[in-house]
Design a protein around this motif. Structure first.
Motif, PDB file in Angstrom:
ATOM      1  N   ALA A   1       0.834  -1.198   0.000  1.00  0.00           N
ATOM      2  CA  ALA A   1       0.000   0.000   0.000  1.00  0.00           C
ATOM      3  C   ALA A   1       0.872   1.252   0.000  1.00  0.00           C
ATOM      4  O   ALA A   1       0.624   2.202  -0.752  1.00  0.00           O
ATOM      5  CB  ALA A   1      -0.936  -0.005   1.200  1.00  0.00           C
ATOM      6  N   ARG A   2       1.895   1.249   0.841  1.00  0.00           N
ATOM      7  CA  ARG A   2       2.790   2.411   0.889  1.00  0.00           C
ATOM      8  C   ARG A   2       3.525   2.591  -0.438  1.00  0.00           C
ATOM      9  O   ARG A   2       3.684   3.723  -0.927  1.00  0.00           O
ATOM     10  CB  ARG A   2       3.789   2.239   2.032  1.00  0.00           C
ATOM     11  N   ALA A   3       3.962   1.498  -1.048  1.00  0.00           N
ATOM     12  CA  ALA A   3       4.693   1.587  -2.323  1.00  0.00           C
ATOM     13  C   ALA A   3       3.827   2.181  -3.423  1.00  0.00           C
ATOM     14  O   ALA A   3       4.344   2.791  -4.366  1.00  0.00           O
ATOM     15  CB  ALA A   3       5.189   0.203  -2.730  1.00  0.00           C
ATOM     16  N   ALA A   4       2.505   2.004  -3.308  1.00  0.00           N
ATOM     17  CA  ALA A   4       1.574   2.536  -4.302  1.00  0.00           C
ATOM     18  C   ALA A   4       1.049   3.917  -3.910  1.00  0.00           C
ATOM     19  O   ALA A   4       0.083   4.402  -4.499  1.00  0.00           O
ATOM     20  CB  ALA A   4       0.407   1.570  -4.502  1.00  0.00           C
ATOM     21  N   GLY A   5       1.678   4.545  -2.916  1.00  0.00           N
ATOM     22  CA  GLY A   5       1.276   5.877  -2.511  1.00  0.00           C
ATOM     23  C   GLY A   5       0.178   5.916  -1.477  1.00  0.00           C
ATOM     24  O   GLY A   5      -0.364   6.989  -1.184  1.00  0.00           O
ATOM     25  N   GLY A   6      -0.161   4.754  -0.927  1.00  0.00           N
ATOM     26  CA  GLY A   6      -1.236   4.688   0.051  1.00  0.00           C
ATOM     27  C   GLY A   6      -0.739   4.541   1.472  1.00  0.00           C
ATOM     28  O   GLY A   6       0.406   4.904   1.795  1.00  0.00           O
ATOM     29  N   HIS A   7      -1.572   3.932   2.314  1.00  0.00           N
ATOM     30  CA  HIS A   7      -1.276   3.862   3.739  1.00  0.00           C
ATOM     31  C   HIS A   7      -1.729   2.524   4.325  1.00  0.00           C
ATOM     32  O   HIS A   7      -2.612   1.856   3.779  1.00  0.00           O
ATOM     33  CB  HIS A   7      -1.985   4.988   4.495  1.00  0.00           C
ATOM     34  N   GLY A   8      -1.148   2.188   5.461  1.00  0.00           N
ATOM     35  CA  GLY A   8      -1.581   1.045   6.245  1.00  0.00           C
ATOM     36  C   GLY A   8      -2.055   1.491   7.609  1.00  0.00           C
ATOM     37  O   GLY A   8      -1.528   2.463   8.174  1.00  0.00           O
ATOM     38  N   ILE A   9      -3.065   0.802   8.135  1.00  0.00           N
ATOM     39  CA  ILE A   9      -3.560   1.053   9.489  1.00  0.00           C
ATOM     40  C   ILE A   9      -3.413  -0.241  10.273  1.00  0.00           C
ATOM     41  O   ILE A   9      -4.014  -1.259   9.919  1.00  0.00           O
ATOM     42  CB  ILE A   9      -5.029   1.502   9.482  1.00  0.00           C
ATOM     43  N   LEU A  10      -2.593  -0.211  11.318  1.00  0.00           N
ATOM     44  CA  LEU A  10      -2.389  -1.380  12.168  1.00  0.00           C
ATOM     45  C   LEU A  10      -3.464  -1.430  13.243  1.00  0.00           C
ATOM     46  O   LEU A  10      -3.710  -0.442  13.934  1.00  0.00           O
ATOM     47  CB  LEU A  10      -1.004  -1.328  12.823  1.00  0.00           C
ATOM     48  N   VAL A  11      -4.062  -2.602  13.408  1.00  0.00           N
ATOM     49  CA  VAL A  11      -5.078  -2.805  14.433  1.00  0.00           C
ATOM     50  C   VAL A  11      -4.479  -3.639  15.559  1.00  0.00           C
ATOM     51  O   VAL A  11      -3.900  -4.700  15.312  1.00  0.00           O
ATOM     52  CB  VAL A  11      -6.310  -3.526  13.850  1.00  0.00           C
ATOM     53  N   GLY A  12      -4.601  -3.152  16.792  1.00  0.00           N
ATOM     54  CA  GLY A  12      -4.172  -3.957  17.916  1.00  0.00           C
ATOM     55  C   GLY A  12      -3.020  -3.387  18.711  1.00  0.00           C
ATOM     56  O   GLY A  12      -2.665  -2.213  18.584  1.00  0.00           O
ATOM     57  N   PRO A  13      -2.396  -4.232  19.522  1.00  0.00           N
ATOM     58  CA  PRO A  13      -1.369  -3.784  20.464  1.00  0.00           C
ATOM     59  C   PRO A  13      -0.061  -3.415  19.775  1.00  0.00           C
ATOM     60  O   PRO A  13       0.151  -3.728  18.597  1.00  0.00           O
ATOM     61  CB  PRO A  13      -1.186  -4.994  21.387  1.00  0.00           C
TER      62      PRO A  13
ATOM     63  N   GLY B   1      -2.683   3.810  13.400  1.00  0.00           N
ATOM     64  CA  GLY B   1      -3.071   2.728  14.283  1.00  0.00           C
ATOM     65  C   GLY B   1      -4.454   2.907  14.872  1.00  0.00           C
ATOM     66  O   GLY B   1      -4.906   4.032  15.104  1.00  0.00           O
ATOM     67  N   LEU B   2      -5.131   1.780  15.093  1.00  0.00           N
ATOM     68  CA  LEU B   2      -6.395   1.731  15.812  1.00  0.00           C
ATOM     69  C   LEU B   2      -6.305   0.575  16.805  1.00  0.00           C
ATOM     70  O   LEU B   2      -5.686  -0.453  16.507  1.00  0.00           O
ATOM     71  CB  LEU B   2      -7.572   1.522  14.856  1.00  0.00           C
ATOM     72  N   PRO B   3      -6.935   0.683  17.978  1.00  0.00           N
ATOM     73  CA  PRO B   3      -6.678  -0.303  19.030  1.00  0.00           C
ATOM     74  C   PRO B   3      -7.317  -1.671  18.853  1.00  0.00           C
ATOM     75  O   PRO B   3      -6.772  -2.670  19.330  1.00  0.00           O
ATOM     76  CB  PRO B   3      -7.218   0.384  20.297  1.00  0.00           C
ATOM     77  N   ASP B   4      -8.460  -1.760  18.178  1.00  0.00           N
ATOM     78  CA  ASP B   4      -9.167  -3.041  18.111  1.00  0.00           C
ATOM     79  C   ASP B   4     -10.239  -2.983  17.022  1.00  0.00           C
ATOM     80  O   ASP B   4     -10.500  -1.922  16.443  1.00  0.00           O
ATOM     81  CB  ASP B   4      -9.804  -3.370  19.468  1.00  0.00           C
ATOM     82  N   PRO B   5     -10.875  -4.128  16.713  1.00  0.00           N
ATOM     83  CA  PRO B   5     -11.912  -4.136  15.678  1.00  0.00           C
ATOM     84  C   PRO B   5     -13.067  -3.187  15.960  1.00  0.00           C
ATOM     85  O   PRO B   5     -13.641  -2.615  15.023  1.00  0.00           O
ATOM     86  CB  PRO B   5     -12.380  -5.594  15.661  1.00  0.00           C
TER      87      PRO B   5
END
Length: 251
Positions: free
Chosen positions: A214-226, A235-239
């Motif tokens: 996603a980053r290589a294509a100019g986008g972003h990632g959102i990590l869920v969890g600890p 980042g987001l903490p949980d579902p």
């Protein structure tokens, strides 16, 4: 690629991040809470309604990329599964508008499943999950089996020329040649997604390749969890937080 060492350092994604983006979602641990047993996971009415609304709002710019098979996702999601693009089995199989693509299932997966069952016989809590293009060994309920499970997977993967996929309290042997990052790149070639920026939301180490893509294509990632090291930007903490953000941030 840079990696944050602590997810607490990641900012909350802004509400307008979905503008002109394509939304790519992991399933377990992202849209639904992880369960001790994979079969215990269910999709509640609120999630089905949210995905239906997003599918209508985003006009084909939404997909689920999961380690589960498309057959499993169909069962869990119900009718909304026909409204969005699906990439299952860690990117091995794909479906959109009724057109599907997938590899040939190797006969060796039957031998792998049998050997996993033999090796874990008498070990309470170990679960063998057979998928369309892989076999997963879950030890969430038997953490003492982890070392044996990982050694077994490495041996079987080498013997049968299968990819070894590590995850949260599980290890899977699957058809080689794909991962979630490859699935992101493939989906972004679809006419509906071309010219948009990919936004991938996921929780597991299996999702890191998708964050990178996603980053290589100019986008972003959102990590869920600890907290953990990650290539995600937000980042987001949980579902539950993912659902709340999607409810408030849908394009």
């Amino acid at each position: 690629m840079s990696a944050a060492t602590d997810a607490t350092l990641l900012p909350t994604p802004p509400r307008d991040l979905l503008d002109s983006a394509s939304l790519l979602l992991d399933f377990d641990g992202t849209l639904v809470d992880l369960a001790d047993r994979p079969d215990d996971v269910t999709v509640d009415a609120a999630l089905a309604e949210l995905l239906t609304a997003l599918a209508r709002q985003m006009g084909g710019r939404i997909a689920i990329i999961s380690g589960r098979s498309i057959a499993q996702l169909d069962t869990l999601l119900g009718p909304v599964a026909q409204m969005i693009a699906l990439s299952g089995s860690h990117g091995c199989e794909h479906r959109w508008h009724g057109i599907s693509a997938h590899p040939v299932r190797p006969d060796s997966l039957l031998d792998v499943a049998a050997e996993m069952r033999a090796a874990s016989a008498g070990q309470a809590g170990v679960i063998i999950e057979e998928k369309s293009f892989g076999v997963a060994l879950h030890f969430r309920l038997a953490p003492e089996f982890e070392t044996r499970a990982l050694l077994l997977a490495e041996r079987l993967g080498a013997e049968h020329e299968l990819a070894v996929q590590h995850g949260k309290m599980m290890v899977e042997l699957r058809v080689a040649g794909s991962d979630k990052g490859i699935a992101v790149a493939r989906l972004m070639k679809r006419p509906e997604m071309q010219g948009t920026t990919p936004l991938f939301i996921g929780d597991d180490v299996t999702d890191e390749s998708a964050f990178v893509a996603a980053r290589a294509a100019g986008g972003h990632g959102i990590l869920v969890g600890p907290p953990r090291a990650t290539a995600a930007d937000y980042g987001l903490p949980d579902p539950a937080a993912v659902r709340a953000w999607l409810n408030g941030g849908g394009a």
